[in-house]
Enzyme design. Structure first.
Site, PDB file in Angstrom:
ATOM      1  N   GLU A   1       0.815  -1.208   0.000  1.00  0.00           N
ATOM      2  CA  GLU A   1       0.000   0.000   0.000  1.00  0.00           C
ATOM      3  C   GLU A   1       0.858   1.272   0.000  1.00  0.00           C
ATOM      4  O   GLU A   1       0.603   2.211  -0.739  1.00  0.00           O
ATOM      5  CB  GLU A   1      -0.914  -0.026   1.247  1.00  0.00           C
ATOM      6  N   ASP A   2       1.909   1.270   0.812  1.00  0.00           N
ATOM      7  CA  ASP A   2       2.634   2.519   1.065  1.00  0.00           C
ATOM      8  C   ASP A   2       4.013   2.633   0.411  1.00  0.00           C
ATOM      9  O   ASP A   2       4.637   3.681   0.495  1.00  0.00           O
ATOM     10  CB  ASP A   2       2.820   2.723   2.588  1.00  0.00           C
TER      11      ASP A   2
END
Ligand code: MN
Length: 751
Positions: free
Chosen positions: A93-94
């Protein structure tokens, strides 16, 4: 604005390592297999990936995945795969890493869990309700694939809630709202009681800070008095249990801030009137075997009730009937020495573990047998059922799921004593559809505790339910109004779809026959004309309405459509106009002519066609004979042969007065058509007798039930049914079979 780091890089590194060592230590103390190497690698990978990133609070980002891994391992009880997935849960996600990178380094399982977590990372509550429903759907879908996804998501959410104070204020509301709306009920359903309580309290604290502080201070202020009451109540019990040599721990369990507040709101009462603000919980140690545990539970129960009167309606045996989330315990509410009711929760250590940490705790007691928790599986199966039938309206879907998350449960029993957990408010229909789609779809009534009830009847805990079905019953759309279970409604919908398909096919055939019978071409012009005339929405709707007998072609209509020049000059123009009688017409006229010349000296063979106009006889309205019966024919004024039973009084009179019109008849050999037969059954009522009767009719022989009427008057029941049969002999056989059922006194055909 991001605050400045408060520690030197060296201090931070040490802090991070300490936090991770803490996770490892907890893992090594559990009885999972010791797969330290892969956990170490996952940690190094995540640490590298999140390097230099900080949370809003200023702390290094990696501390968040480490905290999530710790919760997953130590508070939920998950193993190495989940610990790795937790450590890696925000990497895709990051950061720039992909699911493929995770797969290459850690294998399929961990990669697919991380993938699932990434898919649902966006949060559930979008700006529109429909987006929220879609996200929720995604969440459940992912969960159904691997339950660990939702458990890790739960750990992630719990850590975010614990650190919510450092989030941006507008996000606080969103996250707190979502937590109360979805995560706390899910945690409850998963049996993660401790997490559910903490999530609720944290969300409540951010949503209603003043109410939270007020209730919390009231709980603290009343502590001394509460402890005094508790000591008075518990002292004699504790003393006696020690004398008995039971190894146990007794705690004064106080309700959570949120649940006290909710009770005050719900019942509109002041704090002082929440009587069950605390409970005594007795957790005893013994071999984790249900038989041993049960004996000790009841022993403790007897000890308590030897001092205090139990409340007659507040003993809850969750041992024999565990809740759907796996909760087991024995609850008793007793009148204490100070004149207040006190609830006592009796649990073994194993039960307590499961109650607080959910089904994951089961694994601890299963020695790696790999056997999964049946109740939880059932629930997940329900979710999967619902997901397999995509709802056009996502909001309805959300409602059905939420209804299932929130409602408390009832326990009901099948005729054979099998137990079924259903949400409160469930009806006979819910029960039937939860057992099986076909049972639901053909359900006509039920017997609840031996009493006949209609389909919409609401069930209560402890009811014994017996479903009565009929082969001719079809599912009805309006049944959904009487149902609350998501699984039941989903199954009803798929039964309706199937039913509609059958009706449409039937209607298609009717339509085709109509065209053939009337020498009409199957042209688009005719079809769209008919669709318009009969006010159907489209071709499928036309078939459906025909198949369901909602519309039919009247004779006038046939005439009208045939005399429409615009349609027929074009189609039949070359045939010389529409006036010439068709072949069909000619053959019918010939039949009619023959019918008037019936030779009464010969035996008339009864032939039954597909429709009544194709038959060469008519059944009398007085005695309803069926093929195989001894019958005679009577030629009426229109020259048609009307069939009467030999014993029919009307027939007797006709023989006497109009003997010349009587004709001897014989049934055509191959009769495949069905006739209606009325049967009367009577007997002594007992559990399961109707089930047996209907079982014989609908399964043992292939009858088609048209009508069923059951009356029950104390011990006697009377049952009238109408069947579609193709000859008289099988009705006799059936009655013989029915008479053999224990309790049946009469089983006869009636006319
Ligand atoms: Mn996270």
């Amino acid at each position: 604005m991001i605050s400045k780091p408060r520690y030197t890089p060296e201090e931070e590194d040490r802090m991070i390592d300490d936090a991770f060592q803490d996770v490892l230590k907890g893992y090594l103390a559990s009885n999972h297999r010791k797969k330290v190497e892969i956990i170490n690698r996952a940690y190094q990978f995540a640490r590298e990936a999140h390097k230099g990133i900080r949370r809003r609070s200023g702390e290094p980002y990696i501390l968040h995945p480490i905290a999530v891994a710790k919760i997953a391992s130590q508070e939920i009880g998950l193993g190495s795969t989940s610990i790795c997935a937790s450590l890696l849960h925000d990497v895709v996600e990051d950061t720039d890493y992909t699911v493929e990178d995770i797969r290459n380094n850690f294998g399929d399982k961990i990669a697919s869990i991380v993938d699932g977590l990434t898919k649902i990372s966006g949060g559930l509550l979008g700006d529109q309700a429909s987006i929220q429903a879609e996200n929720f759907r995604k969440l459940l879908l992912t969960m159904a694939e691997d339950i660990r996804v939702i458990l890790i998501k739960m750990a992630d959410r719990l850590h975010n809630m614990r650190t919510l104070g450092s989030m941006a204020p507008h996000k606080q509301f969103k996250i707190a709202g979502e937590t109360l709306y979805v995560y706390a009920p899910l945690a409850h359903r998963l049996g993660l009681y401790a997490i559910k309580t903490e999530l609720e309290d944290l969300a409540f604290k951010y949503e209603h800070p003043q109410a939270y502080e007020r209730v919390k201070s009231q709980i603290i202020a009343s502590e001394e008095e509460r402890n005094r009451l508790y000591t008075n109540f518990s002292a004699p019990i504790i003393k006696r249990l020690h004398e008995k040599g039971i190894e146990f721990e007794a705690v004064n369990r106080v309700k959570s801030v949120f649940s006290v507040w909710r009770k005050m709101e719900l019942k509109q009462i002041p704090f002082e009137e929440v009587y069950d603000i605390y409970a005594m919980r007795i957790i005893f140690r013994c071999e984790p075997k249900i038989e041993v545990e049960k004996t000790i539970c009841y022993d403790i129960y007897n000890t308590i009730t030897s001092f205090y009167h139990p409340h007659p309606e507040r003993t809850r045996d969750w041992i024999v009937n565990p809740k759907a989330n796996g909760y087991q315990a024995l609850h008793v509410t007793a009148m204490g020495p100070d004149g207040v009711w006190v609830e006592v929760q009796i649990r073994s250590e194993r039960m307590d573990d499961i109650a607080e940490r959910g089904f994951a705790a089961h694994w601890k007691y299963k020695n790696g047998e790999g056997e999964e928790e049946p109740e939880l599986n059932n629930w997940i199966k329900t979710i999967q059922d619902i997901l397999k039938n995509p709802e056009p309206n996502a909001l309805d879907f959300l409602d059905t799921i939420k209804l299932n998350l929130f409602s408390s449960e009832i326990v009901v029993f099948t005729r054979d004593g099998d137990m079924l957990n259903l949400p409160k408010g469930s009806s006979v229909l819910d029960f039937a559809f939860n057992i099986h789609t076909n049972i639901g779809a053909t359900c006509i009534a039920a017997k609840v505790n031996h009493k006949l009830v209609p389909l919409g009847h609401k069930l209560n805990s402890g009811d014994q339910v017996e479903i009565l079905t009929s082969k001719t019953q079809t599912p009805k759309e309006e049944w959904a109004n009487d149902m609350v279970t998501a699984r039941g409604k989903t199954r009803l919908r798929s039964a309706l779809k199937k039913q509609r398909h059958i009706i449409v096919e039937n209607g298609r055939k009717i339509y085709r026959d109509f065209l053939v019978d009337n020498d009409l071409p199957a042209s688009p012009e005719i079809t769209s004309r008919i669709i318009r005339d009969l006010k159907a929405r489209n071709r499928e709707d036309l078939y459906y309405q025909l198949g369901a007998n909602k519309i039919a072609f009247s004779e006038e209509y046939v005439k009208r459509i045939k005399s429409t020049p615009s349609l027929f000059t074009r189609i039949f123009g070359s045939l010389g106009g529409g006036k010439t009688p068709s072949n069909k017409e000619l053959s019918r006229q010939k039949d009619e002519a023959e019918a008037t010349k019936i030779n009464t000296k010969e035996v008339y063979v009864l032939h039954r066609g597909n429709t009544s106009s194709e038959s060469n006889f008519r059944l009398s309205d007085c005695c309803h004979p069926i093929p195989g019966d001894d019958v005679l024919g009577f030629i009426d004024d229109n020259g048609q042969v009307v069939i009467h039973d030999q014993t029919c009084p009307h027939a007797q009179r006709l023989k006497a007065t109009r003997g010349s019109s009587i004709v001897a008849t014989r049934w055509e050999e191959e009769t495949s058509k069905d006739f209606l037969a009325d049967i009367h059954v009577e007997g002594i009522d007992r559990i399961g007798i109707l089930h047996q009767i209907i079982g014989i009719i609908s399964q043992d022989m292939s009858f088609n039930m048209k009508r069923l009427n059951i009356e029950s008057d104390n011990e006697v029941f009377r049952c009238d049914l109408t069947l579609l049969v193709n000859n008289a002999k099988i009705v006799v056989n059936l009655c013989d079979k029915l008479k053999k059922i224990d309790g049946v006194k009469i089983a006869n055909r009636v006319s």
